[in-house]
Design an enzyme around this catalytic site. Structure first.
Site, mmCIF file in Angstrom:
data_model
loop_
_atom_site.group_PDB
_atom_site.id
_atom_site.type_symbol
_atom_site.label_atom_id
_atom_site.label_comp_id
_atom_site.label_asym_id
_atom_site.label_seq_id
_atom_site.Cartn_x
_atom_site.Cartn_y
_atom_site.Cartn_z
ATOM 1 N N SER A 112 1.737 24.948 -13.648
ATOM 2 C CA SER A 112 1.142 25.607 -14.810
ATOM 3 C C SER A 112 1.605 24.927 -16.096
ATOM 4 O O SER A 112 1.382 23.723 -16.265
ATOM 5 C CB SER A 112 1.482 27.101 -14.788
ATOM 6 O OG SER A 112 0.687 27.820 -15.708
ATOM 7 N N GLU A 161 -9.702 29.397 -10.113
ATOM 8 C CA GLU A 161 -8.900 29.673 -11.301
ATOM 9 C C GLU A 161 -9.509 29.021 -12.538
ATOM 10 O O GLU A 161 -10.303 28.084 -12.456
ATOM 11 C CB GLU A 161 -7.458 29.220 -11.106
ATOM 12 C CG GLU A 161 -7.231 27.735 -10.970
ATOM 13 C CD GLU A 161 -5.736 27.382 -10.985
ATOM 14 O OE1 GLU A 161 -5.093 27.660 -12.027
ATOM 15 O OE2 GLU A 161 -5.227 26.857 -9.984
ATOM 16 N N HIS A 205 -3.686 31.143 -8.980
ATOM 17 C CA HIS A 205 -3.046 30.153 -9.839
ATOM 18 C C HIS A 205 -1.593 29.997 -9.381
ATOM 19 O O HIS A 205 -0.866 30.980 -9.230
ATOM 20 C CB HIS A 205 -3.116 30.661 -11.282
ATOM 21 C CG HIS A 205 -2.354 29.870 -12.285
ATOM 22 N ND1 HIS A 205 -2.772 28.643 -12.754
ATOM 23 C CD2 HIS A 205 -1.195 30.148 -12.955
ATOM 24 C CE1 HIS A 205 -1.909 28.198 -13.655
ATOM 25 N NE2 HIS A 205 -0.947 29.092 -13.789
#
Length: 361
Positions: free
Chosen positions: A194, A297, A327
């Site tokens: 991320s 996502e 995610h």
């Protein structure tokens, strides 16, 4: 009155021109082709999804009466303890010096001279080496080496670029230092998820330009690569992204020009700057990069565009995607079977870019 209207029109035109020429990146639509290697295509929702969502929900306890900063502190504590019920087969060694803060993670049999810099996710606001132990322990086992999981400076207390500085400094330090002290590395990796995936991809061109030793390979899990928010999957997948969708669905509906200005004013850096939007940078001469992303996502096209653009620049980049999962689903292993599948592919990648006969499986 006509003069006032003329001034207003001119100001609007100047604002539009500034947005278009200064804040907006190049048109990336030509990189919206291909899906890389696809896994679990058409598979229904995993039976482990409910358990994973319950863990996430435990970090969102209502906190009435607290200031925004106090809420962030509480969120951090809850996020860090999300996996405290797990028992890890690894050794954790704290790191706290002028160049790096965090911990070394070493699975049984880990070679201290094989090193991975791991950069955690959490939107640059939450997350730590502790919160991401489910991933770093597995990365140590797969790489056969030690993982330096860093605690970079977080927002809003610190400027967005402080995290970039911390990753660069930690990488330089890791080249010459391992868990047992100063020693040269035999293999080097960089990985992140991320926000940490964004920092990972931002780090690679800097390493090249600084003429430092390049990583043998890099791994980016569900990385945001385009801070201008131009990817079509951001609005398209807002309803299917169980993790990011609830928080960012309303933001995805805002005019993009307004988001660009807010980002620029808030962070003090142009959203199309390659330091925060690595997809817009010079992607030539980079080491092998493996990118994982869920097709449902919001960041799917961020990942796909980055890989396609890196390959167009001559760099070896691979996209692997899973259908109908979360995610950064890797952190929910073994609850989500897709996580185990993803780690198998990461293990193959690491073995290819830097073979190690003694690497645990």
């Amino acid at each position: 009155m006509k003069i006032v209207l003329l001034i207003i029109v001119c100001l609007i035109a100047l604002a539009w021109l500034f947005t278009r020429l200064v804040l907006t990146g190049e048109d990336l639509r030509r990189f919206d082709t291909g899906n890389g290697q696809r896994f679990a295509t058409g598979r229904p929702e995993s039976t482990g999804l409910a358990g994973a969502m319950a863990r996430l929900a435990s970090t969102n306890v209502p906190r009435p009466g607290l200031s925004r900063q106090q809420q962030i502190y509480v969120k951090r504590r809850l996020f860090d303890s999300m996996f405290d019920d797990l028992v890890y087969e690894a050794r954790f060694t704290p790191v706290d010096n002028a160049d790096a803060r965090g911990e070394w993670v070493a699975a049984p049999g880990a070679d201290p001279d094989r090193r991975m810099l791991y950069i955690h996710g959490g939107g640059m606001v939450v997350g730590s080496a502790r919160s991401h132990r489910p991933i770093t322990v597995r990365m140590s086992a797969l790489s056969g080496g030690a993982v330096l999981a860093i605690d970079y400076r977080l927002m809003p207390e610190h400027h967005r670029l402080r995290s970039v500085e911390d990753t660069r400094q930690a990488y330089r330090w890791m080249l010459a230092n391992g868990p047992d002290g100063a020693a040269a590395a035999t293999a080097i990796f960089v990985a992140g998820d991320s926000a940490g995936g964004n920092l990972t991809l931002s780090l690679l061109p800097w390493i090249r330009d600084q003429q430092l030793r390049a990583p043998n390979g890099a791994i980016a899990i569900s990385p945001p690569t385009d801070s201008t928010l131009s990817s079509p999957s951001i609005p398209a997948n807002a309803g299917t992204d169980y993790m990011l969708g609830p928080a960012f669905k309303s933001i995805a509906r805002m005019p993009r020009a307004a988001l660009l200005w807010l980002s620029w004013l808030h962070n003090g850096i142009r959203p199309n700057d390659p330091v925060v939007s690595p997809v817009f940078g010079d992607l030539s001469g980079l080491p092998p990069v493996l990118v994982h992303v869920s097709e449902t996502e919001m960041l799917y096209d961020d990942a796909r565009r980055y890989v396609n653009r890196a390959r167009a620049a001559g760099s070896p980049a691979t996209l692997q995607s899973w259908d109908n999962t979360l995610h950064v689903w890797h952190i929910f292993d073994p609850e989500l079977p897709e996580a185990g599948e993803a780690y198998i592919e990461i293990g193959k990648f690491l073995a290819k870019v830097a073979p190690h006969q003694k690497a645990p499986t």
